[in-house]
Design a protein around this motif. Sequence first.
Motif, PDB file in Angstrom:
ATOM      1  N   ALA A  81     -28.935  30.706  22.667  1.00 14.28           N
ATOM      2  CA  ALA A  81     -28.634  29.854  21.399  1.00 14.28           C
ATOM      3  C   ALA A  81     -28.275  29.887  20.159  1.00 14.28           C
ATOM      4  O   ALA A  81     -28.260  29.756  19.875  1.00 14.28           O
ATOM      5  CB  ALA A  81     -30.400  29.896  21.606  1.00 14.28           C
ATOM      6  N   GLY A  82     -27.073  31.043  20.379  1.00 17.91           N
ATOM      7  CA  GLY A  82     -26.072  30.828  18.761  1.00 17.91           C
ATOM      8  C   GLY A  82     -26.363  32.799  18.303  1.00 17.91           C
ATOM      9  O   GLY A  82     -26.723  33.278  19.237  1.00 17.91           O
ATOM     10  N   LEU A  86     -22.357  23.178  19.340  1.00 17.90           N
ATOM     11  CA  LEU A  86     -21.592  23.917  18.327  1.00 17.90           C
ATOM     12  C   LEU A  86     -22.176  23.227  17.120  1.00 17.90           C
ATOM     13  O   LEU A  86     -21.743  22.223  16.214  1.00 17.90           O
ATOM     14  CB  LEU A  86     -19.946  23.945  17.958  1.00 17.90           C
ATOM     15  N   PRO A  87     -23.639  23.624  16.489  1.00 15.61           N
ATOM     16  CA  PRO A  87     -24.415  22.933  15.785  1.00 15.61           C
ATOM     17  C   PRO A  87     -24.223  23.307  14.407  1.00 15.61           C
ATOM     18  O   PRO A  87     -24.707  23.484  13.304  1.00 15.61           O
ATOM     19  CB  PRO A  87     -25.896  23.282  16.091  1.00 15.61           C
ATOM     20  N   LYS A 143     -36.797  36.933  24.080  1.00 14.02           N
ATOM     21  CA  LYS A 143     -37.743  35.799  22.843  1.00 14.02           C
ATOM     22  C   LYS A 143     -37.094  35.313  21.227  1.00 14.02           C
ATOM     23  O   LYS A 143     -37.457  35.261  20.812  1.00 14.02           O
ATOM     24  CB  LYS A 143     -38.248  37.567  21.905  1.00 14.02           C
ATOM     25  N   ALA A 144     -35.735  35.284  21.597  1.00 11.80           N
ATOM     26  CA  ALA A 144     -34.846  34.436  20.919  1.00 11.80           C
ATOM     27  C   ALA A 144     -33.743  33.996  21.833  1.00 11.80           C
ATOM     28  O   ALA A 144     -32.913  34.381  21.300  1.00 11.80           O
ATOM     29  CB  ALA A 144     -34.196  35.905  19.854  1.00 11.80           C
ATOM     30  N   LEU A 145     -34.493  33.544  22.905  1.00 14.07           N
ATOM     31  CA  LEU A 145     -33.359  32.358  23.385  1.00 14.07           C
ATOM     32  C   LEU A 145     -31.787  32.841  23.658  1.00 14.07           C
ATOM     33  O   LEU A 145     -30.416  32.969  23.825  1.00 14.07           O
ATOM     34  CB  LEU A 145     -33.069  31.007  23.212  1.00 14.07           C
ATOM     35  N   GLY A 203     -28.189  27.423  30.905  1.00 11.82           N
ATOM     36  CA  GLY A 203     -29.576  26.380  29.549  1.00 11.82           C
ATOM     37  C   GLY A 203     -28.667  26.318  28.591  1.00 11.82           C
ATOM     38  O   GLY A 203     -27.706  26.230  28.156  1.00 11.82           O
ATOM     39  N   PHE A 204     -29.349  26.064  27.068  1.00 13.33           N
ATOM     40  CA  PHE A 204     -28.519  26.051  26.019  1.00 13.33           C
ATOM     41  C   PHE A 204     -27.442  27.008  25.564  1.00 13.33           C
ATOM     42  O   PHE A 204     -27.354  28.490  26.048  1.00 13.33           O
ATOM     43  CB  PHE A 204     -29.689  26.442  24.817  1.00 13.33           C
ATOM     44  N   ALA A 205     -26.472  26.188  25.499  1.00 13.72           N
ATOM     45  CA  ALA A 205     -24.667  27.209  24.832  1.00 13.72           C
ATOM     46  C   ALA A 205     -24.532  26.928  23.868  1.00 13.72           C
ATOM     47  O   ALA A 205     -23.834  25.979  24.228  1.00 13.72           O
ATOM     48  CB  ALA A 205     -24.257  27.022  26.374  1.00 13.72           C
ATOM     49  N   LEU A 206     -25.170  27.152  22.823  1.00 14.23           N
ATOM     50  CA  LEU A 206     -25.165  26.815  21.257  1.00 14.23           C
ATOM     51  C   LEU A 206     -24.683  27.784  20.089  1.00 14.23           C
ATOM     52  O   LEU A 206     -24.385  28.886  20.202  1.00 14.23           O
ATOM     53  CB  LEU A 206     -26.667  26.672  20.641  1.00 14.23           C
ATOM     54  N   GLY A 207     -23.830  27.408  19.268  1.00 11.06           N
ATOM     55  CA  GLY A 207     -23.248  27.932  18.688  1.00 11.06           C
ATOM     56  C   GLY A 207     -22.180  29.172  18.970  1.00 11.06           C
ATOM     57  O   GLY A 207     -21.420  28.825  19.937  1.00 11.06           O
TER      58      GLY A 207
END
Length: 263
Positions: free
Chosen positions: A68-69, A137-138, A27-29, A111-115
């Motif tokens: 996703a962070g 790294l947003p 639910k939160a990636l 998939g997304f690997a952010l922060g």
Amino acid sequence: QLDEFEFNNVQIDQHGPIAVLTIARPKALNALNADTLSEIAQAVNLIVEDAEVGALIITGAGEKAFVAGADISEFTNLEGVYDGREMSLAGQDVMHQIASLPIPVIAAVNGFALGGGLELALACDVRVAATTARLGLPEVSLGLIPGFGGTQRLARLVGAGRALDLMLTARQVKADEALTMGLVNYVADDALTKAREVAESMLRHAPIALSLVKEAVRRGLDSTLEGGLEIEADLFGMTVATKDFREGVDAFLNKRRAEFQGE
Ligand code: CO8
């Protein structure tokens, strides 16, 4: 059996010597809230205590995200310098725990690997990206800086110039650009399958040597060249005292495949 442990947000699957730790908060990636970080730390401890496991793959559940962070919804609890510092240190501890494991650790970035998600991948030894992966790294877009080791590990991995570009623009890179800049080691349609292949190719080699290669690189990066060379010579000496070294040389000289015992 490792896969009998019940966690809410992570799963462990073990087949022979390869354990797969999957972060699963769809639910939160797969964002890292405090509970998930703590479960990752517990799961990693269980995995490393299991003598049968020789390599660890970390991935995210589903097609869309690796992680996703950090969980942004928990940021509203942060009230000041002290809270922020503590949260950063807690995350850094988990990343350090992963980075210093004595077995190879591969991130299958599906998939997304952010922060914090990219910071988790950076704590692994090798990164395999799916063709659909997006890495970045947003944090500056939220008024933050990376806090789970990203400012340090990214700059060490790809150089300060590339790291600063990614952190100052907050842009996401696709898998092919990540490969070109050395941020990931491999790109594949199916990151997990490729990560298993990479793990298998590592597992053919002597376990103590694998662990000491990691230690030499990790400790050397914290050191001067001279200090690093001393570390290398010390650890090289330790490999020469292993049974696996005798086995490796004997196998080569007798044109047979080595059977390493981790001794
Ligand atoms: N935290 C919490 N929830 C998240 C996160 C996150 N990082 N990412 C996604 N989600 C949730 C969304 O809120 C959404 O929930 P809901 O369905 O309830 O609205 C669900 O996941 C699906 O996401 P989207 O609808 O946004 O999916 P899109 O396909 O539209 O977009 C993106 C995907 C681009 C990945 C988008 O979700 C996004 O930008 N996410 C945030 C990415 C980000 O900024 N991550 C960095 C966070 S900062 C960080 O990690 C700092 C680490 C160090 C901390 C140190 C502490 C001091």
